[in-house]
Write a protein that holds these residues in place. Structure first.
Motif, mmCIF file in Angstrom:
data_model
loop_
_atom_site.group_PDB
_atom_site.id
_atom_site.type_symbol
_atom_site.label_atom_id
_atom_site.label_comp_id
_atom_site.label_asym_id
_atom_site.label_seq_id
_atom_site.Cartn_x
_atom_site.Cartn_y
_atom_site.Cartn_z
ATOM 1 N N PRO A 141 -3.316 8.432 5.776
ATOM 2 C CA PRO A 141 -3.553 7.074 5.271
ATOM 3 C C PRO A 141 -3.353 6.980 3.762
ATOM 4 N N VAL A 142 -3.186 5.760 3.278
ATOM 5 C CA VAL A 142 -3.144 5.545 1.829
ATOM 6 C C VAL A 142 -4.530 5.766 1.224
ATOM 7 N N PRO A 143 -5.583 5.059 1.659
ATOM 8 C CA PRO A 143 -6.923 5.394 1.156
ATOM 9 C C PRO A 143 -7.425 6.664 1.854
ATOM 10 N N ALA A 144 -8.041 7.550 1.109
ATOM 11 C CA ALA A 144 -8.541 8.781 1.706
ATOM 12 C C ALA A 144 -9.622 8.495 2.745
ATOM 13 N N GLU A 145 -10.392 7.436 2.525
ATOM 14 C CA GLU A 145 -11.448 7.018 3.452
ATOM 15 C C GLU A 145 -11.722 5.541 3.222
ATOM 16 N N PRO A 146 -12.433 4.875 4.129
ATOM 17 C CA PRO A 146 -12.685 3.442 3.924
ATOM 18 C C PRO A 146 -13.343 3.109 2.587
ATOM 19 N N ASP A 147 -14.292 3.936 2.163
ATOM 20 C CA ASP A 147 -14.988 3.651 0.905
ATOM 21 C C ASP A 147 -14.149 3.939 -0.328
ATOM 22 N N SER A 162 -4.846 0.766 8.830
ATOM 23 C CA SER A 162 -3.522 0.162 9.004
ATOM 24 C C SER A 162 -2.450 0.789 8.128
ATOM 25 N N ALA A 163 -2.806 1.278 6.957
ATOM 26 C CA ALA A 163 -1.803 1.803 6.021
ATOM 27 C C ALA A 163 -1.682 3.319 6.181
ATOM 28 N N ARG A 164 -0.890 3.732 7.171
ATOM 29 C CA ARG A 164 -0.717 5.157 7.470
ATOM 30 C C ARG A 164 0.759 5.468 7.706
ATOM 31 N N ARG A 165 1.144 6.666 7.285
ATOM 32 C CA ARG A 165 2.472 7.193 7.580
ATOM 33 C C ARG A 165 2.319 8.650 7.994
ATOM 34 N N MET A 205 0.834 -1.207 0.000
ATOM 35 C CA MET A 205 0.000 0.000 0.000
ATOM 36 C C MET A 205 0.866 1.253 0.000
ATOM 37 N N PHE A 206 1.974 1.212 0.733
ATOM 38 C CA PHE A 206 2.821 2.406 0.837
ATOM 39 C C PHE A 206 3.458 2.780 -0.498
#
Length: 346
Positions: A290-296, A263-266, A224-225
Motif C-alpha cells: 500500500p501507499v500508506p504503511a497503515e491506516p493511521d 485502495s491504494a495498493r500495487r 497516491m501512486f
C-alpha cells in the motif's frame, strides 16, 4: 545604522538574511513588543537545532517574526512551531539540506486559529491572508537565519516549491463532522496547538461527479501512486464539498483512513517497474504494497472553500518516516490554565 529603511532592506537581502522578498525592519521596539506578547526574555532559549547545535533564543525568533510581517499576537504560534521543529524526530537539518526540497507546513488547531484569523477557507494555501502568510514566512526566516539553512549552501533542494516561502493553514472546524487534529492527538479541544509536517508539494484531486465516499476517495488513487509505497505519514486535505458527502453517508475519519489504506495498493513488481526500491520477500513472491504503511499513517484535514470539489494529497519528506510530524501547545501570555485563549489586541 542606515539612512532609511529601504537601504536597510536592500542590505539584508544582499547579505542573504531574507527569503529574497523585502522585510519589515526589526527595530528594537518592535522586537520588544513581540517578546512581551509571549512573556519571554530575549535570552530565553526556545530550541537547540539538534544536528548543528545552534541555540535559538526568543530574541532571534522575534527578530525573524518582525521581518516576516507578523503581528505581535501571532508570536506565540511562531514560538510553538519553532519548538516543534527542533524536536529530533522532525529531523530539521535533513529536510532543509535534502535535495527533495520540503517545506515546513504549519497546521494551527483550536481557538488560536479563529482568534488570529488564520485562513481555513477559500484558497487556504493561497495569498491574501496575513496570519497564514507571515506565520509560515517567519518559520522559513528562522530556518535561514537561526539554523543557517541558506539556499545554495546548506539548502540543496533540486527544485524546491512555493511552500518554502510560507505554508500555514487552519482546519475548517465548522465544516468538519470530525474531531480536529489536535484532539485526535490527545490535546483538549479548548487548547490551541501547532502541528508541523515536512511537506512536499500538494497534488490536487478533483471529483465533481461522485457523491459517495467510495467514489470520491477512489479518485485519489492515481495521485497516491505518485507518492510511493510504505509512507509512514501523509496528508489528505478534504474540501467542505467532498466532506458534505462523507457526513451525509455517516462516515468517520477512521473509515476514510481505512479506505485510503486499502485502495491504494500495487504489487511489488509494479512498484519496481517505476523505479521504487522494494526488497523481495525471501520466498520470492510479490505482495501487494500500500501507499500508506497503515491506516493511521493518513492524516485527514478538512479545509478549503465551500464551493468546488477540489481536495488534495500532500506527501511528506522521506516517505513520512525519516521526519515525523510534531505537535506543540501554544502558550499564551500569562497562560495559567490549559483552556485560556490567546490575548488578541487589534
Amino acid at each position: 545604522e542606515f539612512d532609511d529603511s529601504s537601504q536597510m532592506v536592500e542590505e539584508y537581502i544582499a547579505r542573504g538574511w531574507t527569503d529574497g522578498l523585502p522585510i519589515i525592519p526589526p527595530t528594537p521596539d518592535l522586537v520588544l513588543r513581540f517578546l512581551t506578547s509571549s512573556g519571554h526574555a530575549p535570552t530565553d532559549i526556545l530550541a537547540t537545532e539538534p544536528t548543528k547545535g545552534r541555540v535559538i533564543t526568543a530574541e532571534k525568533v522575534a527578530v525573524n517574526a518582525v521581518m516576516a510581517g507578523c503581528l505581535p499576537e501571532y508570536f506565540p504560534v511562531v514560538v510553538a512551531a519553532v519548538e516543534a521543529m527542533s524536536e529530533p524526530e522532525f529531523n530539521l537539518h535533513a529536510i532543509t539540506a535534502s535535495t527533495m526540497g520540503a517545506a515546513v507546513l504549519v497546521v494551527v488547531s483550536g481557538p488560536a486559529a479563529t482568534d488570529l484569523g488564520i485562513n481555513s477557507g477559500v484558497s487556504v494555501f493561497g495569498p491574501g491572508h496575513r496570519a497564514n502568510a507571515t506565520i509560515g514566512r517567519a518559520i522559513r526566516l528562522v530556518i535561514i537565519n537561526a539554523t543557517g539553512a541558506i539556499s545554495g549552501e546548506i539548502d540543496k533542494a533540486t527544485l524546491g516549491h512555493a511552500g518554502k516561502y510560507t505554508l500555514c493553514m487552519a482546519e475548517a472546524d465548522a465544516a468538519s463532522p470530525w474531531e480536529p487534529l489536535h484532539v485526535e492527538r490527545g490535546f483538549v479541544e479548548q487548547e490551541s496547538v501547532v502541528t508541523i509536517f515536512a511537506a512536499l508539494p500538494g497534488i490536487q484531486v478533483g471529483n465533481h461527479e461522485s457523491q459517495t465516499p467510495e467514489g470520491i476517495l477512489t479518485s485519489f488513487k492515481d495521485a497516491m501512486f505518485t507518492i510511493g509505497p510504505d509512507q509512514g505519514e501523509l496528508i489528505v486535505v478534504l474540501c467542505p464539498e467532498h466532506v458534505g458527502h462523507f457526513n451525509a453517508a455517516g462516515w468517520s475519519k477512521a473509515q476514510v483512513k481505512q479506505f485510503v489504506f486499502e485502495s491504494a495498493r500495487r504489487s511489488e513488481d509494479e512498484w519496481r517497474s517505476i523505479g521504487r526500491l522494494i526488497p523481495k520477500d525471501n520466498n520470492g513472491s510479490s505482495r501487494m504494497v500500500p501507499v500508506p504503511a497503515e491506516p493511521d499513517s493518513v492524516n485527514v484535514l478538512v479545509s478549503g472553500g465551500a464551493a468546488g470539489a477540489w481536495s488534495s494529497i500532500i506527501p511528506l519528506w522521506g516517505g513520512g518516516t525519516n521526519s515525523r510530524s510534531v505537535s506543540k501547545r501554544v502558550r499564551a501570555l500569562r497562560d495559567s490554565d490549559q483552556g485560556q485563549r490567546l490575548e488578541v489586541h487589534r
